[in-house]
Design a protein around this motif. Structure first.
Motif, PDB file in Angstrom:
ATOM      1  N   GLY A 135      -2.686   6.070   7.432  1.00  0.00           N
ATOM      2  CA  GLY A 135      -3.572   5.619   6.362  1.00  0.00           C
ATOM      3  C   GLY A 135      -3.497   4.118   6.165  1.00  0.00           C
ATOM      4  O   GLY A 135      -4.521   3.457   5.934  1.00  0.00           O
ATOM      5  N   ILE A 136      -2.286   3.580   6.251  1.00  0.00           N
ATOM      6  CA  ILE A 136      -2.122   2.129   6.158  1.00  0.00           C
ATOM      7  C   ILE A 136      -2.843   1.441   7.315  1.00  0.00           C
ATOM      8  O   ILE A 136      -3.527   0.423   7.125  1.00  0.00           O
ATOM      9  CB  ILE A 136      -0.626   1.760   6.155  1.00  0.00           C
ATOM     10  CG1 ILE A 136       0.038   2.255   4.869  1.00  0.00           C
ATOM     11  CG2 ILE A 136      -0.432   0.258   6.294  1.00  0.00           C
ATOM     12  CD1 ILE A 136       1.546   2.121   4.872  1.00  0.00           C
ATOM     13  N   ASP A 178      -8.053   2.103  -5.944  1.00  0.00           N
ATOM     14  CA  ASP A 178      -7.708   3.118  -4.959  1.00  0.00           C
ATOM     15  C   ASP A 178      -7.669   2.470  -3.580  1.00  0.00           C
ATOM     16  O   ASP A 178      -7.817   1.246  -3.443  1.00  0.00           O
ATOM     17  CB  ASP A 178      -8.708   4.280  -5.008  1.00  0.00           C
ATOM     18  CG  ASP A 178     -10.131   3.828  -4.735  1.00  0.00           C
ATOM     19  OD1 ASP A 178     -10.344   2.649  -4.326  1.00  0.00           O
ATOM     20  OD2 ASP A 178     -11.060   4.639  -4.930  1.00  0.00           O
ATOM     21  N   GLN A 179      -7.455   3.282  -2.538  1.00  0.00           N
ATOM     22  CA  GLN A 179      -7.318   2.729  -1.196  1.00  0.00           C
ATOM     23  C   GLN A 179      -8.553   1.943  -0.777  1.00  0.00           C
ATOM     24  O   GLN A 179      -8.450   0.859  -0.202  1.00  0.00           O
ATOM     25  CB  GLN A 179      -7.058   3.865  -0.195  1.00  0.00           C
ATOM     26  CG  GLN A 179      -6.850   3.377   1.241  1.00  0.00           C
ATOM     27  CD  GLN A 179      -6.454   4.512   2.174  1.00  0.00           C
ATOM     28  OE1 GLN A 179      -5.871   5.500   1.741  1.00  0.00           O
ATOM     29  NE2 GLN A 179      -6.757   4.382   3.447  1.00  0.00           N
ATOM     30  N   ALA A 184       7.965  -8.145  -8.141  1.00  0.00           N
ATOM     31  CA  ALA A 184       8.269  -8.654  -6.800  1.00  0.00           C
ATOM     32  C   ALA A 184       6.980  -8.884  -6.016  1.00  0.00           C
ATOM     33  O   ALA A 184       6.812  -9.920  -5.352  1.00  0.00           O
ATOM     34  CB  ALA A 184       9.171  -7.674  -6.061  1.00  0.00           C
ATOM     35  N   PHE A 185       6.044  -7.932  -6.071  1.00  0.00           N
ATOM     36  CA  PHE A 185       4.773  -8.109  -5.372  1.00  0.00           C
ATOM     37  C   PHE A 185       3.984  -9.285  -5.956  1.00  0.00           C
ATOM     38  O   PHE A 185       3.370 -10.060  -5.214  1.00  0.00           O
ATOM     39  CB  PHE A 185       3.940  -6.826  -5.451  1.00  0.00           C
ATOM     40  CG  PHE A 185       4.439  -5.719  -4.568  1.00  0.00           C
ATOM     41  CD1 PHE A 185       4.617  -5.919  -3.209  1.00  0.00           C
ATOM     42  CD2 PHE A 185       4.735  -4.478  -5.090  1.00  0.00           C
ATOM     43  CE1 PHE A 185       5.085  -4.909  -2.388  1.00  0.00           C
ATOM     44  CE2 PHE A 185       5.201  -3.457  -4.278  1.00  0.00           C
ATOM     45  CZ  PHE A 185       5.373  -3.668  -2.921  1.00  0.00           C
ATOM     46  N   LEU A 194       0.827  -1.211   0.000  1.00  0.00           N
ATOM     47  CA  LEU A 194       0.000   0.000   0.000  1.00  0.00           C
ATOM     48  C   LEU A 194       0.861   1.260   0.000  1.00  0.00           C
ATOM     49  O   LEU A 194       0.521   2.256  -0.656  1.00  0.00           O
ATOM     50  CB  LEU A 194      -0.932  -0.006   1.208  1.00  0.00           C
ATOM     51  CG  LEU A 194      -2.024  -1.087   1.191  1.00  0.00           C
ATOM     52  CD1 LEU A 194      -2.763  -1.106   2.523  1.00  0.00           C
ATOM     53  CD2 LEU A 194      -2.991  -0.869   0.045  1.00  0.00           C
ATOM     54  N   ARG A 195       1.978   1.209   0.716  1.00  0.00           N
ATOM     55  CA  ARG A 195       2.874   2.371   0.745  1.00  0.00           C
ATOM     56  C   ARG A 195       3.482   2.618  -0.639  1.00  0.00           C
ATOM     57  O   ARG A 195       3.515   3.756  -1.124  1.00  0.00           O
ATOM     58  CB  ARG A 195       3.981   2.139   1.777  1.00  0.00           C
ATOM     59  CG  ARG A 195       5.069   3.212   1.796  1.00  0.00           C
ATOM     60  CD  ARG A 195       4.546   4.565   2.171  1.00  0.00           C
ATOM     61  NE  ARG A 195       5.587   5.580   2.161  1.00  0.00           N
ATOM     62  CZ  ARG A 195       5.372   6.879   2.242  1.00  0.00           C
ATOM     63  NH1 ARG A 195       4.125   7.336   2.335  1.00  0.00           N
ATOM     64  NH2 ARG A 195       6.372   7.730   2.239  1.00  0.00           N
TER      65      ARG A 195
END
Length: 473
Positions: free
Chosen positions: A302-303, A357-358, A446-447, A292-293
């Protein structure tokens, strides 16, 4: 058949007394994480910054089987009180620490106190209620555990910001006083086990195995060629200790790890599910803040807000699973479905690569983590259903040890996969995290690899769940 009023009275007679010790043990495990940068700033010895965290983990994991066996022999309620007092003494010593080495040693004391609390709580539930009713109680225990894991870093951050890092160690003694008062109300005593004696040799070998595993992981997570070669001695020691432990436990008269843990396929495979679950929980909680960062550039707060519904979903999944087991008597069906859905959601995310989005990410991963809650209640129910009542403490402590093993592995998987992905590494990750680099797509391979590895672990968990012989209670 017990009425609803009878069930309610039984719940309030048992659960409050065991819930707070579980909360204390797990909060103490995670409360220090957010304070460690400030601890290192005051005490120095930055190279030892992970020691207080890993020392607690090792001590608690090794102590769990010892508490389980002692609880079977001398009374689980009594041993829970002993654990609470030792944990509180260790916490006070941590508050007074003047060096990182002293803090690490005091965290060992704290972990030795907390190690058996969760296993003894599960054993007390097994002693107090019948097999079907255990589903509901194990769901409540899972909810407390997930809440504590989520609350620990938040509590640690707030206390450190307002009162300094030493204040986090004063929370434990206050909670322990309340826990001891509640425990004194518990009207449960277990008949002493006919199996007397403590397997000191097994405890020592277990400590060597777990310590060498954590040291090997700590070396590997640095992510370059030299540490990979450097981990081999510790990995060799760990493998040798595991082989020696299995050989030893099969020959001593009163083994630290009951023989039924190795011989009963339902218990053995349930503990394998516990390893997979512990690994997935810690790995997901380690991966998502970094993702998320990097992906959205959001702040730490926020995380934290984004993670709240994801953690809550795990508790909801555990609660629903416990009620379903209570209603139907089915066991392995639920973790089988849960692991499968986890694999689908994680692999789907890796392969689709949705641009959200978040809020979108929070919804996706909330729908993912809810399936983690299907595992913990059913594992404990199966272990208690298959274990001998006089050994409840010992067999449930091995389940807790299995989760700790999974947790230690889970903490290593994410940095290893991220940092060893070709074309990526520690430097670009650090630049993406501090905002000095904006090309976030460089991190996606990587993710993607990390999410696929976790999907593979979940798929393995589903296979294990399908092979557990005990299908109902």
């Amino acid at each position: 058949m017990p009425t609803q009023a009878d069930s309610r009275r039984a719940f309030f007679a048992v659960f409050p007394s065991i819930a707070l010790p579980i909360f204390i043990a797990l909060v103490d495990q995670s409360v220090i994480t957010t304070a460690m940068p400030f601890v290192a700033a005051e005490l120095g010895e930055v190279a030892k910054i992970t020691w207080p965290v890993t020392a607690y983990l090792i001590a608690a994991a090794v102590a769990a089987p010892v508490y389980g066996r002692l609880g079977d022999m001398y009374g689980r309620k009594r041993l829970m009180a002993v654990g609470l007092v030792i944990s509180s003494a260790g916490s006070i010593l941590c508050h007074l620490s003047v060096s990182m080495t002293m803090l690490t040693a005091c965290r060992v004391v704290q972990g030795l106190g907390a190690g058996g609390l969760m296993a003894l709580a599960s054993a007390l539930v097994g002693q107090a209620v019948g097999p079907r009713e255990r589903g509901r109680y194990q769901a409540y225990i899972a909810t407390v555990a997930v809440t504590a894991n989520a609350a620990g870093p938040v509590i640690g951050g707030v206390l450190t910001d307002h009162f300094g890092w030493r204040s986090i160690f004063l929370l434990n003694p206050l909670l322990v006083l309340v826990a001891l008062a509640l425990l004194s109300r518990l009207r449960l005593t277990n008949a002493p086990s006919s199996r007397k004696g403590i397997d000191i040799g097994g405890a020592v070998i277990l400590a060597i195995a777990f310590t060498s595993l954590v040291m090997a992981i700590d070396t590997l997570r640095r992510g370059d060629g030299a540490p990979i070669a450097g981990m081999l001695p510790m990995a060799t020691v760990c493998a040798a200790a595991v082989i020696l432990l299995i050989w030893w436990e099969r020959r001593v008269e009163t083994p630290l790890l009951p023989r039924q843990v190795f011989e009963n396929p339902s218990i053995r495979r349930s503990n394998a599910m516990a390893v997979a679950q512990g690994c997935l929980i810690l790995a997901i909680l380690a991966l998502l803040p970094v993702f998320l960062r990097v992906q959205l550039g959001i702040s730490a707060s926020g995380i934290g807000r984004a993670l709240v519904p994801m953690v809550a979903a795990t508790a909801v999944g555990a609660s629903i699973t416990g009620k379903m087991v209570n209603m139907t008597g089915w066991t392995t069906l639920f973790p089988g479905i849960g692991f499968t859905m986890l694999a689908v959601m994680l692999a789907g995310f890796a392969l689709i690569h949705p641009q959200l989005d978040q809020t979108g990410y929070a919804i996706w991963f909330t729908c993912t983590t809810i399936w983690l809650g299907t595992v913990m209640p059913t594992v404990q129910i199966i272990v208690l259903a298959e274990g001998e009542p006089q050994d409840f403490g010992a067999v449930t402590s091995v389940t807790q040890l299995s989760r700790s093993l999974g947790a230690a592995t889970g903490t290593a998987i994410i940095p290893v996969v991220l940092l060893l992905t070709p074309g990526f590494g520690a430097e670009p990750l650090a630049q993406l995290l501090d905002g000095s680099r904006q090309d976030v797509e460089v991190a996606w391979p990587a993710f993607r690899n990390a999410f696929l590895v976790l999907a593979g672990i979940a798929a393995l968990g589903a296979v294990i769940a399908a092979r557990v012989p005990r299908r109902s209670v």
